[in-house]
Design a protein around this motif. Structure first.
Motif, PDB file in Angstrom:
ATOM      1  N   LEU A   1     -45.055 -77.484 -22.025  1.00  0.00           N
ATOM      2  CA  LEU A   1     -44.508 -75.784 -21.446  1.00  0.00           C
ATOM      3  C   LEU A   1     -43.531 -75.301 -22.509  1.00  0.00           C
ATOM      4  N   SER A   2     -43.177 -75.956 -23.716  1.00  0.00           N
ATOM      5  CA  SER A   2     -42.311 -75.495 -24.668  1.00  0.00           C
ATOM      6  C   SER A   2     -40.813 -75.254 -24.174  1.00  0.00           C
ATOM      7  N   LYS A   3     -40.513 -76.107 -23.071  1.00  0.00           N
ATOM      8  CA  LYS A   3     -38.953 -76.178 -22.691  1.00  0.00           C
ATOM      9  C   LYS A   3     -38.626 -77.236 -22.196  1.00  0.00           C
ATOM     10  N   ASP A   4     -37.207 -77.590 -22.253  1.00  0.00           N
ATOM     11  CA  ASP A   4     -36.684 -78.866 -21.495  1.00  0.00           C
ATOM     12  C   ASP A   4     -36.755 -78.694 -20.086  1.00  0.00           C
ATOM     13  N   LEU A   5     -36.927 -79.818 -19.330  1.00  0.00           N
ATOM     14  CA  LEU A   5     -36.840 -79.635 -17.908  1.00  0.00           C
ATOM     15  C   LEU A   5     -35.481 -80.414 -17.480  1.00  0.00           C
TER      16      LEU A   5
END
Length: 398
Positions: free
Chosen positions: A184-188
């Motif tokens: 998703l191209s992001k940190d969760l």
């Protein structure tokens, strides 16, 4: 009677349900005499994986148990495990599905729980091609390096403050962010704080519910009743989990409508496939990557070379040519056969780079200055096996 659960994922204690045809044509292997109604459930105890290993000393490497209404065959030998997982893996490839994982029909969407069928082959092929292929792993090397660098920075912070860190939690957050950046191209989650705890907590809550003893798994006649409320609570957790990913999905759709630059991640590939085929986008297809579960406790302890086969002896494998990729059944942490964990290549790379970086960057001491021999190694049984008391360690500068 805290943790009576069918050990469906264990390698040393592999459980397989006899079909009616098998029961009628073959005599079950030896096993303990079942009690009325409950069968042998009372023998499992709080740590079924240990109880089954001890029962195998009495009844042999292949035995049968009656767990409520379910007749179960337990394998406790690497030789027999090879027959089941490799030579006869087509016959035994369908997994027992806990009732909790049937919430939201999750088992019908997950590559981990689907039976071997055209849909499972398609999902596995998509997973391998877009996430786990050698080319993809090479392309994502910078993501792994970045996340491990952040883990090192977190350890530096703990070192400067003289604080012990929860090694398991730090590794979990690092791996979750690594996978989420690829997808998703992001940190969760935030490695440095608990400001984004909801997703991590929801994932652990799902795993906790699935790992609880559930009467429905032993007595399917109670399926509609959900006596313990496990499926109801799992449904609530899945609602939160799916809403989280649906929001991310819709956010990316809005970005595409605004003409934002395309991202090089799995979600972008998924959206492009849907556009090219003019198909209605089904959010559920994204959910197949959330949980892939493997229980690998006992097979590595199954050896007559040691006085206590329940104690893991890593020196057993020193100077050997053992291949842990499902060919040598003395150690199969990722399983074997067609249901082998597809994430073995990614996991191998990530574990090695994390361990190597942490060991080469710091000296480590246990909390309260205890020695290695004093470390509490008690286990907590569940859908995945974890330490009952998390490993707390203080990183010290070299």
């Amino acid at each position: 009677m805290d943790y009576y659960i069918l050990v469906f994922g264990s390698i040393f204690a592999l459980s397989f349900i006899y079909t009616l045809a098998n029961l009628s044509s073959k005599k079950p292997p030896p096993g303990p005499l079942p009690w009325p109604i409950i069968g042998n459930i009372h023998l499992l105890g709080a740590k079924p994986h240990v109880s089954l290993a001890n029962l195998a000393k009495i009844y042999g490497p292949i035995m049968s148990l009656k767990l409520g209404q379910i007749t179960t065959v337990v394998i406790s030998s690497s030789t027999i495990a090879k027959q089941v997982l490799k030579n006869q893996d087509q016959v035994f490839s369908t997994r027992f599905i806990p009732n909790a994982l049937q919430a939201h029909n999750y088992h019908k969407l997950s590559v981990a729980w689907l039976p071997v069928c055209p849909q499972w082959r398609t999902l596995r092929r998509i997973l391998n091609a877009n996430l786990l292929s050698p080319n993809r792993l090479d392309e994502n090397q910078h993501v792994r390096s970045k996340k491990v660098k952040e883990l090192i920075d977190y350890c530096v912070k703990c070192s400067q403050e003289g604080e012990a860190l929860d090694v398991g939690q730090a590794a979990f957050k690092t791996n979750l962010n690594m996978v989420s950046n690829i997808l998703l191209s992001k940190d969760l989650v935030d490695l440095f704080s608990d400001s984004k705890v909801e997703l991590k907590d929801v994932i652990w809550q799902v795993m906790a519910e699935v790992g609880k003893p559930n009467l429905v798994d032993f007595f399917p006649i109670f399926e509609k009743i959900d006596l313990q409320g496990i499926r109801r609570r799992t449904t609530i957790h899945f609602d939160k989990l799916f809403k989280f990913f649906d929001d991310l999905f819709n956010e990316r759709l809005e970005e595409k409508r605004r003409g934002s630059d395309a991202k090089n991640d799995i979600l972008e590939v998924f959206l492009n496939i849907c556009e090219e085929n003019s198909e209605e986008i089904n959010h559920n297809h994204i959910k197949i990557m959330i949980l892939v579960l493997v229980n690998v406790w006992e097979i590595g302890r199954n050896s007559t070379l040691w006085e206590d086969p329940l104690v893991f002896k890593p020196e057993r494998f020193w100077n050997s040519n053992l291949d842990m990729r499902g060919q040598d059944f003395e150690l199969i942490p990722f399983g074997a056969g067609r249901r082998m964990c597809p994430g073995i290549s990614l996991a191998s790379k990530m574990v090695l780079i994390m361990l190597g970086s942490l060991l080469n960057s710091f000296n480590w001491k246990l909390e309260a200055d205890i020695g290695p021999a004093e470390l509490d190694m008690e286990e907590k049984f569940g859908i995945s096996l974890s330490k009952a008391h998390p490993l707390q360690a203080i990183p010290c500068p070299l």
